[in-house]
Design a protein around this motif. Sequence first.
Motif, PDB file in Angstrom:
ATOM      1  N   PHE A  59      50.643  54.291  43.146  1.00 39.46           N
ATOM      2  CA  PHE A  59      49.556  55.195  43.143  1.00 39.46           C
ATOM      3  C   PHE A  59      48.550  54.911  42.204  1.00 39.46           C
ATOM      4  CE2 PHE A  59      47.244  58.951  41.919  1.00 39.46           C
ATOM      5  CZ  PHE A  59      46.754  59.347  42.884  1.00 39.46           C
ATOM      6  N   ARG A  60      48.921  54.854  40.652  1.00 38.66           N
ATOM      7  CA  ARG A  60      48.169  54.165  39.841  1.00 38.66           C
ATOM      8  C   ARG A  60      47.325  53.007  40.141  1.00 38.66           C
ATOM      9  NH1 ARG A  60      51.990  55.393  36.111  1.00 38.66           N
ATOM     10  NH2 ARG A  60      52.487  53.209  36.015  1.00 38.66           N
ATOM     11  N   ASN A  61      47.850  51.861  40.860  1.00 39.86           N
ATOM     12  CA  ASN A  61      47.175  50.615  41.160  1.00 39.86           C
ATOM     13  C   ASN A  61      46.378  50.813  42.623  1.00 39.86           C
ATOM     14  OD1 ASN A  61      48.330  47.988  39.688  1.00 39.86           O
ATOM     15  ND2 ASN A  61      49.873  49.510  39.660  1.00 39.86           N
ATOM     16  N   ARG A  62      46.488  51.756  43.462  1.00 41.49           N
ATOM     17  CA  ARG A  62      45.644  51.939  44.427  1.00 41.49           C
ATOM     18  C   ARG A  62      44.585  52.692  44.057  1.00 41.49           C
ATOM     19  NH1 ARG A  62      48.867  53.464  50.197  1.00 41.49           N
ATOM     20  NH2 ARG A  62      50.133  51.212  50.224  1.00 41.49           N
ATOM     21  N   ARG A  63      44.767  53.548  42.709  1.00 41.32           N
ATOM     22  CA  ARG A  63      43.483  54.206  42.410  1.00 41.32           C
ATOM     23  C   ARG A  63      42.612  53.239  41.728  1.00 41.32           C
ATOM     24  NH1 ARG A  63      45.282  59.032  38.427  1.00 41.32           N
ATOM     25  NH2 ARG A  63      45.982  57.238  37.137  1.00 41.32           N
ATOM     26  N   THR A  64      43.163  52.384  41.057  1.00 37.35           N
ATOM     27  CA  THR A  64      42.161  51.341  40.266  1.00 37.35           C
ATOM     28  C   THR A  64      41.579  50.461  41.444  1.00 37.35           C
ATOM     29  OG1 THR A  64      43.774  51.289  38.440  1.00 37.35           O
ATOM     30  CG2 THR A  64      42.379  49.309  38.962  1.00 37.35           C
ATOM     31  N   LEU A  65      42.266  50.158  42.502  1.00 38.28           N
ATOM     32  CA  LEU A  65      41.633  49.339  43.268  1.00 38.28           C
ATOM     33  C   LEU A  65      40.284  49.997  44.187  1.00 38.28           C
ATOM     34  CD1 LEU A  65      44.555  47.326  45.095  1.00 38.28           C
ATOM     35  CD2 LEU A  65      42.426  46.434  43.780  1.00 38.28           C
ATOM     36  N   GLU A  66      40.541  51.326  44.332  1.00 41.88           N
ATOM     37  CA  GLU A  66      39.671  52.153  44.873  1.00 41.88           C
ATOM     38  C   GLU A  66      38.457  52.057  44.014  1.00 41.88           C
ATOM     39  OE1 GLU A  66      39.534  53.250  48.148  1.00 41.88           O
ATOM     40  OE2 GLU A  66      41.082  52.200  48.315  1.00 41.88           O
ATOM     41  N   ALA A  67      38.586  52.332  42.441  1.00 44.40           N
ATOM     42  CA  ALA A  67      37.454  52.219  41.919  1.00 44.40           C
ATOM     43  C   ALA A  67      36.661  50.876  41.859  1.00 44.40           C
ATOM     44  CB  ALA A  67      37.833  52.396  40.560  1.00 44.40           C
ATOM     45  N   LEU A  68      37.488  49.782  41.965  1.00 39.27           N
ATOM     46  CA  LEU A  68      37.137  48.483  41.961  1.00 39.27           C
ATOM     47  C   LEU A  68      36.207  48.135  43.165  1.00 39.27           C
ATOM     48  CD1 LEU A  68      40.317  46.460  40.546  1.00 39.27           C
ATOM     49  CD2 LEU A  68      38.395  46.975  39.347  1.00 39.27           C
ATOM     50  N   ARG A  69      36.742  48.822  44.471  1.00 39.81           N
ATOM     51  CA  ARG A  69      36.037  48.570  45.559  1.00 39.81           C
ATOM     52  C   ARG A  69      34.477  48.943  45.207  1.00 39.81           C
ATOM     53  NH1 ARG A  69      39.782  47.223  49.081  1.00 39.81           N
ATOM     54  NH2 ARG A  69      42.054  48.298  48.794  1.00 39.81           N
ATOM     55  N   MET A  70      34.196  49.806  44.395  1.00 43.36           N
ATOM     56  CA  MET A  70      32.869  50.374  44.030  1.00 43.36           C
ATOM     57  C   MET A  70      32.128  49.453  42.789  1.00 43.36           C
ATOM     58  SD  MET A  70      32.542  52.576  46.422  1.00 43.36           S
ATOM     59  CE  MET A  70      31.000  53.542  45.718  1.00 43.36           C
ATOM     60  N   GLY A  71      32.946  48.622  42.603  1.00 43.77           N
ATOM     61  CA  GLY A  71      32.384  47.839  41.443  1.00 43.77           C
ATOM     62  C   GLY A  71      32.589  48.428  39.888  1.00 43.77           C
ATOM     63  N   ILE A  72      33.504  49.327  39.945  1.00 41.90           N
ATOM     64  CA  ILE A  72      33.849  50.112  38.627  1.00 41.90           C
ATOM     65  C   ILE A  72      35.392  49.851  38.306  1.00 41.90           C
ATOM     66  CG2 ILE A  72      34.082  52.300  37.643  1.00 41.90           C
ATOM     67  CD1 ILE A  72      32.111  53.451  40.048  1.00 41.90           C
ATOM     68  N   VAL A  73      35.261  49.442  37.158  1.00 39.58           N
ATOM     69  CA  VAL A  73      36.542  49.353  36.290  1.00 39.58           C
ATOM     70  C   VAL A  73      36.849  50.705  35.716  1.00 39.58           C
ATOM     71  CG1 VAL A  73      37.844  48.164  34.568  1.00 39.58           C
ATOM     72  CG2 VAL A  73      36.031  46.941  35.932  1.00 39.58           C
ATOM     73  N   PRO A  74      38.237  51.316  36.110  1.00 41.55           N
ATOM     74  CA  PRO A  74      38.471  52.458  35.470  1.00 41.55           C
ATOM     75  C   PRO A  74      38.806  52.492  33.977  1.00 41.55           C
ATOM     76  CG  PRO A  74      39.656  51.990  37.468  1.00 41.55           C
ATOM     77  CD  PRO A  74      39.125  50.864  37.369  1.00 41.55           C
ATOM     78  N   VAL A  75      38.668  53.689  33.343  1.00 41.07           N
ATOM     79  CA  VAL A  75      38.947  53.517  32.002  1.00 41.07           C
ATOM     80  C   VAL A  75      39.961  53.046  31.554  1.00 41.07           C
ATOM     81  CG1 VAL A  75      39.064  55.092  30.077  1.00 41.07           C
ATOM     82  CG2 VAL A  75      37.199  55.621  31.825  1.00 41.07           C
ATOM     83  N   GLU A  76      41.121  53.200  31.976  1.00 39.41           N
ATOM     84  CA  GLU A  76      42.666  52.959  31.585  1.00 39.41           C
ATOM     85  C   GLU A  76      42.721  51.428  31.886  1.00 39.41           C
ATOM     86  OE1 GLU A  76      43.497  54.764  35.670  1.00 39.41           O
ATOM     87  OE2 GLU A  76      42.029  54.991  34.347  1.00 39.41           O
ATOM     88  N   ASP A  77      41.738  50.877  32.619  1.00 39.24           N
ATOM     89  CA  ASP A  77      42.197  49.377  32.830  1.00 39.24           C
ATOM     90  C   ASP A  77      41.102  48.412  32.266  1.00 39.24           C
ATOM     91  OD1 ASP A  77      44.629  49.733  34.685  1.00 39.24           O
ATOM     92  OD2 ASP A  77      42.954  50.914  35.940  1.00 39.24           O
ATOM     93  N   VAL A  78      40.193  49.009  31.343  1.00 39.04           N
ATOM     94  CA  VAL A  78      39.164  48.246  31.034  1.00 39.04           C
ATOM     95  C   VAL A  78      39.698  46.861  30.250  1.00 39.04           C
ATOM     96  CG1 VAL A  78      37.468  48.251  28.826  1.00 39.04           C
ATOM     97  CG2 VAL A  78      37.401  50.182  30.738  1.00 39.04           C
ATOM     98  N   LYS A  79      40.582  47.149  29.203  1.00 40.93           N
ATOM     99  CA  LYS A  79      40.953  45.899  28.632  1.00 40.93           C
ATOM    100  C   LYS A  79      41.656  44.790  29.488  1.00 40.93           C
ATOM    101  CE  LYS A  79      41.589  48.128  24.032  1.00 40.93           C
ATOM    102  NZ  LYS A  79      42.849  48.475  22.907  1.00 40.93           N
ATOM    103  N   ASP A  80      42.475  45.244  30.358  1.00 39.54           N
ATOM    104  CA  ASP A  80      42.920  44.351  31.326  1.00 39.54           C
ATOM    105  C   ASP A  80      42.103  43.434  32.426  1.00 39.54           C
ATOM    106  OD1 ASP A  80      45.385  44.574  30.340  1.00 39.54           O
ATOM    107  OD2 ASP A  80      46.343  45.923  32.099  1.00 39.54           O
TER     108      ASP A  80
END
Length: 452
Positions: A59-80
């Motif tokens: 779920f966490r990774n799908r949530r991250t990908l949905e943000a990336l599809r908009m060109g946005i890096v989620p807060v919790e994944d900024v460093k990675d």
Amino acid sequence: MANSRVKHNRLGEGTLIRKHNGGFFWEVRFPSGHSYRLPFKEFQPSSDPTSQNGVSDQFRNRRTLEALRMGIVPVEDVKDLTIGLETEQVSLNRALARSQEEGGDVMAVIADYGFGKSHFIELAAQTALAKNFVVAVASLDLVEAPPGKAREIYKVLVHSLRYPDTDEQGLAPLIRKAIENLGVLHEFVGRKPIEDCPLSVALLALSECTSQTAYDDIIAWISGAVNNPSTDAKTCLKKPPKLYLNGEVARQYTYLLSAMSVLATMLGYAGLAVLIDESEHYSLLRAAQRGKADSFFKSMIYAAVGENNRRIDIETIPNHTRADYPVTFSSPNNLFFLFASTESENRMPIESWLAPSQQVRLDDRFLKEDVLKFAQMTLRYHSVAYDYPPQKERYKSLLENVSAILSRTLSQHRINLRQLIQLTVTICDLMFLHRDYDPDALLQELSNGLGV
């Protein structure tokens, strides 16, 4: 997913009403009847198979990908998921060190739209937290936090306060820590440069307040959430100073942020990092509001570096007609100020305020290796999100060639960083959904589409 039940770590369970900003913010209604728009990363499904903190890896990774599809890096994944920025991070680390050791510093981040200003702001926030700073972040807009409305900016900043030692946000944790250390509290009050210091008055009232309702209302008042203290609050706060809503208020709210930085330092933190994403909104202001925006930003710069910045004359920052405020509570105050601005003809006159060494420009110069590292990390998120093992021989050369094309196209300014992020996710989608997709054909189509 609308009308589904979600859970917030502080506010409890609520109902998801709608998503905003491409899903980056969720509007949720709670049993109290209040609705809040908060970053999606703060929520989790109410009944999701768990692996960590109630949220599955998938779920966490799908949530991250949905943000990336908009060109946005989620807060919790900024460093990675940071692309490059090694030099910029060195500058940031040095500025934070100067803020802690020498009493303050300032940085301006300038870039075209879509080239990572907001990403850098969050990266700076996480870096500052790791270095024991209290962090306040505001993203300005023309409705809720216009650049020319210092009171509204202050309100957003104080509401967003984050701490290195608790997940709780806002001013309450700092107030509570001060009340638990009465010696520090009284030392702070004794250092106040003006008699009617709003934060000092609030601290003294809160340290003796026995009513929880009044206590909460006083914090809401000093945080800028309400214009005047409530009737309940006045049982503890007898003669509150005025927090002005209109007029020349830049000095008052810069003073309060400086005071919070001093208090934070006295309580053992490294200081206060104030980070503002100005975006392109300054250029849209009328002349009168642009002048007030100038006053606030100049005031914050002066508060951070004091007389070391000889480009800003403090006399050009007007006071309110009914109150005289110094720009800072005391000097040094361990205040770090970073703000981001979109490159345009009508942006803030940063060059007249700051030295070249205090300005950082984010541009399109990214190495192929930086883009490749990002693509590999995106693939890792994608494979966990959709539960498949990526075939190394199929993806290795593909990602290398894709990274070369994207980095070259970026350097030619045909795409921006946000579009690069979106394209990377799209490529992962295509290779996953179409197992027989020839990688060479995909590369050719990508090259044709980008005109390479």
